[in-house]
Design an enzyme around this catalytic site. Structure first.
Site, PDB file in Angstrom:
ATOM      1  N   GLY A   1       5.573  64.716  72.174  1.00  0.00           N
ATOM      2  CA  GLY A   1       4.670  63.525  72.350  1.00  0.00           C
ATOM      3  C   GLY A   1       5.266  62.590  73.806  1.00  0.00           C
TER       4      GLY A   1
ATOM      5  N   GLY B   1       2.863  59.373  75.200  1.00  0.00           N
ATOM      6  CA  GLY B   1       1.881  58.858  74.554  1.00  0.00           C
ATOM      7  C   GLY B   1       2.056  57.380  74.594  1.00  0.00           C
ATOM      8  CD  GLN B   2       0.060  52.447  71.312  1.00  0.00           C
ATOM      9  OE1 GLN B   2      -0.469  53.157  70.707  1.00  0.00           O
ATOM     10  NE2 GLN B   2      -0.273  51.069  71.484  1.00  0.00           N
TER      11      GLN B   2
ATOM     12  CG  ASP C   1       2.675  64.968  75.726  1.00  0.00           C
ATOM     13  OD1 ASP C   1       3.526  63.820  75.587  1.00  0.00           O
ATOM     14  OD2 ASP C   1       1.480  65.486  76.084  1.00  0.00           O
TER      15      ASP C   1
ATOM     16  CE1 TYR D   1      -1.555  59.603  62.047  1.00  0.00           C
ATOM     17  CE2 TYR D   1      -2.046  57.775  60.847  1.00  0.00           C
ATOM     18  CZ  TYR D   1      -1.390  58.112  62.199  1.00  0.00           C
ATOM     19  OH  TYR D   1      -0.357  57.669  62.351  1.00  0.00           O
TER      20      TYR D   1
ATOM     21  CE  LYS E   1       2.029  59.787  60.985  1.00  0.00           C
ATOM     22  NZ  LYS E   1       2.325  60.605  62.334  1.00  0.00           N
TER      23      LYS E   1
END
Ligand code: NAD
Ligand code: SER
Length: 331
Positions: free
Chosen positions: A9, A12-13, A35, A142, A146
């Site tokens: 990833g 990403g941010q 990614d 989500y 988690k």
């Protein structure tokens, strides 16, 4: 010997800044950025490979061919996108994590960083200073992934001896990459609008308070936890980490201290319900005690730094936004 690191990833941010920070710290050759979909512009110079974490054999091949001993697993679906597409969130967040843990166990990976989130908390957790060991009853898919992910990480730690480390990040604010579909994205978008158009329609209500953190602190939290002595890491689920809490209205007002004409309206949408299910702040005393967690940026310091960096990147004119007499950093 520096670690040999795989980042998933990476576009990403978090990944787009973490890869650069890891390459600076350990050397450019030591970090393999991957990614599902990434362009060169999104990731700092160095190895960049296409890797879908849903494909176990590809994950294992990447770890083997690069002799990886450390993984930062960032590929995920965030809260707002996850609520719009819960099946996708379950598949990517759970199967993707399990593939990483299985491949890592077989390929002799030593240590894994996997970010959890304030999304683990649900409406029944205390709103102020949510404790490390609060009941975890999230009402979003989500959050469900988690909580289940934290338990899976702890399971692989005690069952397979994998050293998995995690923090429950608050909403992250950053100047380099746009956020990827979360409930806290407003706190980044607002800066772009302030500099580019001078007006912003916020999708959360003015009084909504959430825990937040500036990206330099988030990167430091990840690296500090990963470098901590194993005997200091007493939790293999997810450490609460706090930095600052503010309402959407307070953030708008702080930006207005630098850009007095900035206009903000508030039109809550479906993301308001997600925000309302999360705490306003977290008790991070376990992270402070175990591995010395300490944030550097508060609302004031973050806002001036964020405006300065973003204005430079967007080329919007004004060079610095330092608050007169104010500290750049909190401590
Ligand atoms: P992001 O959405 O910005 O980036 C996720 C990246 O994962 C994207 O580049 C995407 O292309 C990639 N990806 C998606 N599916 C993939 C797949 N199947 N295989 C490979 N790559 C795939 O997310 P982020 O903000 O960088 O978050 C990274 C992690 O940190 C996530 O686990 C997230 O839950 C957690 N986190 C983020 C925040 C935050 O505010 N940004 C807060 C708490 C926790
Ligand atoms: N910033 C993230 C989100 O809003 C929190 O995990 O989804």
């Amino acid at each position: 010997m520096p670690p040999r690191i795989l980042v998933t990833g990476a576009a990403g941010q978090i990944g787009s800044e973490l890869v650069a920070a890891l390459r600076k710290r350990y050397g450019g050759d030591t970090v393999v950025a991957t990614d599902k979909a990434a362009t060169r512009a999104q990731v700092s110079a160095g190895v960049l490979e296409q890797l879908d974490v849903m494909h176990l054999s590809s994950v294992e091949r990447a770890m083997k061919s690069h002799r990886i001993d450390t993984v930062y697993h960032l590929a995920a679906i965030l809260s707002a996108t996850g609520e719009a597409n819960p099946d996708l969130a379950w598949d990517v967040n759970m199967d993707g994590l399990k593939n990483i843990l299985d491949a890592a166990s077989r390929q002799g990976v030593r240590r894994i960083f996997w970010p959890s989130s304030i999304g683990v908390f649900g409406p029944d957790a205390p709103k102020a200073l949510a404790p490390q060991d609060a009941a975890l009853n999230p009402t979003t898919m989500y959050g469900v992934t988690k909580v289940a992910g934290e338990l899976l990480c702890a399971y692989y730690s005690h069952k397979h001896g994998l050293d998995v480390r995690s923090v429950r990040f608050p909403g992250l604010i950053s100047s380099e990459a746009r956020p990827g579909g979360g409930t806290t994205d407003y706190a980044v978008e607002i800066f772009y609008s302030a500099l580019q158009t001078g007006r912003y329609a916020c999708f959360l209500s003015e009084g909504t308070v959430l825990p937040m953190m500036y990206m330099p602190d988030a990167l430091r939290a990840a690296v500090t936890l990963m470098e901590a002595d194993p005997s200091d890491v007493t939790l293999h689920t997810g450490y609460n980490v706090g930095a600052m809490s503010f309402s959407a209205g307070e953030l708008a007002a702080e930006i207005r201290n630098h850009l007095p004409g900035f206009q903000v309206t508030f039109a809550p949408d479906s993301r308001q319900a997600i925000a309302d299910s999360w705490p306003r702040s977290v008790d991070d005393s376990a992270a402070r005690r175990d591995w010395g967690w300490r944030e550097e940026f508060d609302l004031k310091a973050m806002t001036s730094d964020m405006l300065t960096r973003l204005a430079q990147r967007l080329g919007t004119g004004q060079k610095t936004f330092n608050t007169a007499g104010g500290p750049r950093r909190k401590r």
